[in-house]
Design a protein around this motif. Structure first.
Motif, short mmCIF file in Angstrom:
data_model
loop_
_atom_site.label_atom_id
_atom_site.label_comp_id
_atom_site.label_asym_id
_atom_site.label_seq_id
_atom_site.Cartn_x
_atom_site.Cartn_y
_atom_site.Cartn_z
N ASP A 16 -8.63 14.91 5.21
CA ASP A 16 -7.54 15.46 4.40
C ASP A 16 -6.84 14.40 3.54
O ASP A 16 -5.77 14.65 2.99
CB ASP A 16 -6.51 16.15 5.30
N ARG A 17 -7.45 13.21 3.40
CA ARG A 17 -6.87 12.19 2.54
C ARG A 17 -7.01 12.57 1.07
O ARG A 17 -7.99 13.22 0.68
CB ARG A 17 -7.57 10.85 2.77
N PRO A 18 -6.05 12.18 0.23
CA PRO A 18 -6.25 12.36 -1.22
C PRO A 18 -7.48 11.58 -1.65
O PRO A 18 -7.83 10.55 -1.06
CB PRO A 18 -4.97 11.77 -1.82
N SER A 19 -8.15 12.07 -2.67
CA SER A 19 -9.40 11.42 -3.08
C SER A 19 -9.34 10.95 -4.52
O SER A 19 -8.52 11.42 -5.32
CB SER A 19 -10.58 12.39 -2.91
N VAL A 20 -10.23 10.00 -4.82
CA VAL A 20 -10.37 9.48 -6.19
C VAL A 20 -11.85 9.33 -6.48
O VAL A 20 -12.68 9.25 -5.56
CB VAL A 20 -9.66 8.12 -6.37
N MET A 21 -12.19 9.33 -7.78
CA MET A 21 -13.57 9.04 -8.16
C MET A 21 -13.58 8.27 -9.47
O MET A 21 -12.68 8.42 -10.32
CB MET A 21 -14.42 10.31 -8.27
N LEU A 22 -14.58 7.41 -9.60
CA LEU A 22 -14.77 6.59 -10.79
C LEU A 22 -16.02 7.05 -11.52
O LEU A 22 -16.82 7.80 -10.98
CB LEU A 22 -14.88 5.12 -10.42
N THR A 41 0.84 -1.20 0.00
CA THR A 41 0.00 0.00 0.00
C THR A 41 0.87 1.25 0.00
O THR A 41 1.84 1.34 0.77
CB THR A 41 -0.91 0.01 1.24
N CYS A 42 0.49 2.21 -0.85
CA CYS A 42 1.21 3.49 -0.87
C CYS A 42 0.67 4.43 0.21
O CYS A 42 1.42 4.91 1.04
CB CYS A 42 1.09 4.14 -2.26
N PHE A 43 -0.64 4.68 0.17
CA PHE A 43 -1.26 5.55 1.17
C PHE A 43 -2.76 5.36 1.11
O PHE A 43 -3.30 4.80 0.14
CB PHE A 43 -0.90 7.04 0.95
N GLU A 44 -3.42 5.83 2.15
CA GLU A 44 -4.88 5.74 2.23
C GLU A 44 -5.53 6.84 1.40
O GLU A 44 -5.01 7.95 1.33
CB GLU A 44 -5.34 5.84 3.68
N ILE A 45 -6.68 6.52 0.83
CA ILE A 45 -7.40 7.51 0.03
C ILE A 45 -8.87 7.58 0.48
O ILE A 45 -9.38 6.66 1.12
CB ILE A 45 -7.32 7.19 -1.49
N ALA A 46 -9.50 8.70 0.15
CA ALA A 46 -10.94 8.83 0.33
C ALA A 46 -11.59 8.47 -0.99
O ALA A 46 -11.35 9.12 -2.01
CB ALA A 46 -11.29 10.27 0.73
N ASP A 47 -12.38 7.43 -0.97
CA ASP A 47 -12.96 6.88 -2.20
C ASP A 47 -14.34 7.47 -2.44
O ASP A 47 -15.29 7.19 -1.69
CB ASP A 47 -13.03 5.36 -2.09
N HIS A 48 -14.46 8.31 -3.46
CA HIS A 48 -15.74 8.92 -3.80
C HIS A 48 -16.67 7.93 -4.50
O HIS A 48 -17.85 8.21 -4.72
CB HIS A 48 -15.49 10.13 -4.71
N PHE A 49 -16.13 6.79 -4.90
CA PHE A 49 -16.84 5.78 -5.69
C PHE A 49 -17.28 6.39 -7.03
O PHE A 49 -16.60 7.26 -7.56
CB PHE A 49 -18.02 5.19 -4.92
N ARG A 50 -18.43 5.98 -7.51
CA ARG A 50 -18.79 6.35 -8.88
C ARG A 50 -19.69 7.59 -8.92
O ARG A 50 -20.55 7.77 -8.07
CB ARG A 50 -19.48 5.17 -9.58
N VAL A 51 -19.44 8.41 -9.94
CA VAL A 51 -20.24 9.62 -10.16
C VAL A 51 -20.86 9.55 -11.54
O VAL A 51 -20.40 8.83 -12.43
CB VAL A 51 -19.37 10.89 -10.03
N GLY A 52 -21.94 10.34 -11.73
CA GLY A 52 -22.66 10.32 -12.98
C GLY A 52 -22.15 11.33 -14.00
O GLY A 52 -21.12 11.99 -13.80
#
Length: 792
Positions: free
Chosen positions: A600-606, A507-518
């Motif tokens: 304050d975690r980096p975030s991602v979204m799909l 694991t590199c680091f923890e992220i905040a997962d926004h999951f899927r967006v429209g």
């Protein structure tokens, strides 16, 4: 008894100002006692359990070289393993919340009932967190899929405890979720951090092997054996961890250390930062109110000594001792105290809805508890102080000097009491300004996205066809600019995940997962794309991912991307598909709120327009102009399209305001408390000024005869008062600075402690005091001096 009769008969005697004393004391008691009861209520959370001192909640601690994290929940396997392997654990249970804030159930005859929370729990729940059972066997019911235990209040809605058992109910949101009621329990009281109306069987979903210790998390509670403490269990817990959690499992999870700790259940609620700060602020407010009310009562009582000196002198000349004078004063104070408390109770009952709405707790829970003993003690202290101090001064009046220079002798007492009242007023007014500015700052701060024309609607339980139809139809409305969807809203909590380089297990680091967006989510939220592009839309499947700017910055420690992040592959845990291609980078935006839960975690979204496996939870509607008519029209259209779903738009701005509700409520408390404190202080000031005017009438008349102007007379009185007010305001503002600094510690962003806030608070008190003194002395300064000399 004779002293009491005399005190009752003298209630309306002129010159004693008894009505003023009783009314001002009753107002201070009403608000002060309510605040103290609220403080006790907050501190009494979860103390109703029979063995509350032996109940603990498990918390998990994980850390690596980059960060550490404390979680209020732990994996499902911890509770049964701890019960089996750690001596001293008498019982253990796991539970989790399901549903939302508004849960509805429907019966076979199509009647709908709104209830509170729903918990999934194992069969050991009542072994650890017992509630009185009115019918059924919770161990059997909670071990049987498809069955449920319900609260007394829900049972009464269904027609009573006897009729409820055996009734089949279905979730209005999830018709496939049918439950047979197998028993009834007593409702959890208001001072419980777990509030629920329905208990259903916990679905076992534990992973096997080492991964079970990093799997699905639940709230976990344990009951310790008598005499056992968390410290004595530490070696056994450490041995359990060493036995089951091997280094390879930690490495695969990207964790250097995993540990479990026991937190007393009584500290689950009271240990929260916002609760601690709120308690301190309410305590300061209650003390300031009661202190001001008591000081004002004593001030008015001292002011009446001049009018009562002859009475006291005659009483002492007939042989009354100092003890007799004390007893007479205490009897009089007892009558006043009883009347003040009666008036305070009537005032609280008259404002019952307002009090319960502001404090979010019923009056019964506030006053009909063990806290009543504390309130009784407070009243006893108030009675003693308000009776003892005037009695002490009355008893010291010598018969020979009862009519000589007595006014001057008590002037410093009155000035000292006024000083303390003005200090409390300046403290609360300055505090009010700081709290208001902090709340305004949080409410108006830029979260990195736009929401002023945004509303959302929960559509969790609609299928993909219905969600697509709603999106298309709402977007056709002329008032609507754009429609999109998402699984997580930015102000809420984001699930955790981990970023990994493809082909590795580290694991590199923890992220905040926004999951899927429209479709068009970033454009609708006005979140800038700083690198690359947004998603390729209207596709059934996508392996694209977008990441935040902070994600790219963190990844520099693990990968060399000299030409940027776009086009690079990355793995994200928590998804069936783990490897994704970065198509764009968006600007950082706020996740959570400034009220202590900033993520304050980096975030991602799909991307996922209509994901069947993880459906969109929210429909986002952006209006061209945010008006009540536009929202009402969109709401009506939603009802028309889905009449059975009870869909309703929520303004995003109102939800943001709700995140900072605690600071707004504190502002209201301090506003009410500050206003009452200032009013009570002004009552005392008016009494003091009247005494000074009466004492110095001859002086004023002589000064006017010698050519003194009205301005000169006013300056004499103002100078006298401002010598008290200015130092008191300075002291009050100084105390306010430290109090507000303590209160602001809970916020991620703090409004700067501008000296102008405190200057404005102190100046406001000085201006109010000046206006009051000018108003009371203007008439006497303009009177004919001959008339004042005649009266002498």
């Amino acid at each position: 008894m004779r002293d009491l009769n005399i005190a009752i008969r003298s209630l309306f005697k002129r010159g004693r100002h008894n009505v003023t004393k009783i009314v001002s004391l009753s107002i201070g008691l009403a608000i002060g006692l309510v605040l103290i009861a609220k403080i006790y209520f907050e501190q009494s959370y979860d103390s109703f359990y029979p063995n509350a001192d032996r109940i603990y909640r498990l918390t998990g601690y994980t850390s690596n070289e980059n960060e550490s994290k404390v979680s209020e929940s732990v994996s499902a396997i911890v509770a049964p393993t701890m019960k089996e392997e750690v001596p001293g654990i008498e019982a253990a249970t796991r539970l989790t919340h399901i549903g939302g804030d508004r849960n509805k159930f429907i019966t076979s005859d199509k009647r709908r009932y709104s209830i509170g929370g729903i918990l999934m729990a194992d069969s050991c729940l009542f072994d650890v967190l017992p509630r009185p059972v009115l019918s059924g066997d919770p161990k059997k019911v909670l071990a049987r899929p498809g069955y449920a235990m319900i609260s007394r209040s829900f049972a009464e809605k269904l027609g009573g405890i006897d009729r409820a058992e055996g009734t089949v109910i279905a979730s209005d949101n999830k018709p496939e979720m049918t439950l047979t009621i197998g028993g009834v329990f007593e409702d959890p009281p208001e001072n419980s951090h777990l509030r629920y109306d329905v208990l259903v069987t916990l679905e076992e979903a534990d992973d096997g092997g080492f991964l079970a210790w990093f799997g699905r998390h639940y709230l976990t509670y344990v009951l310790l054996s008598p005499g056992v403490t968390p410290e004595t269990l530490r070696p056994a817990i450490d041995r359990m961890q060493q036995k089951h959690i091997v280094p390879q499992a930690l490495q695969n999870a990207g964790v250097d250390r995993l540990a479990f700790f026991l937190k007393p259940i009584r500290e689950v609620h009271t240990g929260e930062a916002n609760i601690r700060n709120m308690t301190v602020m309410l305590a300061i407010l209650a003390f300031a109110l009661l202190f001001t009310a008591v000081m004002n009562y004593i001030l008015i009582a001292i002011s009446a000594i001049v009018n009562r000196s002859k009475e006291i002198a005659l009483t002492k000349s007939y042989g009354a001792s100092g003890t007799d004078i004390h007893r007479m004063t205490m009897s009089e104070t007892l009558v006043h105290m009883i009347l003040s408390l009666t008036l305070a109770v009537l005032l609280i009952l008259a404002c019952r809805d307002t009090v319960e709405g502001l404090l979010n707790v019923s009056l019964a829970a506030l006053f009909f508890s063990k806290g009543a003993f504390i309130l009784s003690g407070i009243c006893a202290i108030v009675f003693f102080v308000t009776g003892f101090v005037p009695g002490m001064l009355f008893a010291r009046i010598p018969v020979a000097s009862a009519f000589r220079n007595f006014k001057e002798n008590q002037r410093h007492w009155k000035q000292g009491l006024l000083f303390m009242e003005f200090t409390a007023s300046a403290l609360l007014v300055s505090l009010l300004i700081v709290i208001g500015e902090q709340h305004r700052h949080m409410l108006n701060s830029d979260p990195g996205y736009s929401y002023d024309r945004l509303a959302y609607c929960a559509v969790t339980d609609l299928d993909s066809t219905a969600r697509t139809m709603l999106t298309d139809e709402i977007e056709k409305l002329p008032e609507v600019e754009q429609v999109s969807s998402c699984i997580r809203l930015p102000f809420g909590q984001m699930p955790g995940g981990a970023a990994m380089l493809p082909g590795t297990d580290q694991t590199c680091f923890e992220i905040a997962d926004h999951f899927r967006v429209g479709d068009g989510f970033l454009a609708l939220m006005e979140i800038p794309v700083v690198e690359g592009r947004s998603f390729t839309e209207e596709v059934s499947h996508s392996n694209e991912i977008m990441v935040s700017r902070s994600f790219v910055d963190r990844m520099k420690d693990f990968a060399d991307w000299p030409d940027g992040a776009v086009g690079k592959r990355i793995s994200i845990t928590g998804h069936e598909q783990r490897d994704f291609t970065i198509c764009g980078v968006y600007e950082n935006y706020r996740i959570g709120s400034l009220a202590g839960n900033l993520d304050d975690r980096p975030s991602v979204m799909l991307y996922g327009r209509q994901d069947r496996r993880i459906p969109s939870r929210y429909l986002l509607v952006k209006f061209r102009r945010m008006t009540a008519q536009a929202v009402e029209k969109a709401d009506s259209r939603l009802q028309e399209l889905m009449p059975d779903a009870e869909l309703e738009l929520t303004l995003y701005s109102s939800r943001i305001a709700g995140l900072y509700e605690s600071s707004r409520m504190l502002w209201i408390y301090v506003t009410i408390g500050g206003l009452i404190t200032v009013i009570i202080s002004l009552i005392g000031l008016i009494g003091y000024t009247n005494d000074e005017i009466n004492r110095r009438r001859k002086e004023i008349a002589i000064r006017k005869i010698n050519g003194a102007s009205v301005r000169t007379i006013l300056r004499i009185f103002l100078g006298d008062i401002l010598r008290i007010t200015l130092p008191a305001a300075l002291l009050g503002c100084g105390i306010s600075y430290f109090v507000s600094e303590y209160w602001q510690r809970q916020f991620a962003e703090k409004v700067p402690q501008n000296p102008l806030f405190f200057i404005a608070g102190g100046l406001s008190v000085c201006i109010i005091v000046t206006a009051c003194v000018v108003y009371r002395t203007w008439k006497v300064a303009n009177e004919n001096p001959v008339n004042n000399l005649k009266s002498e």
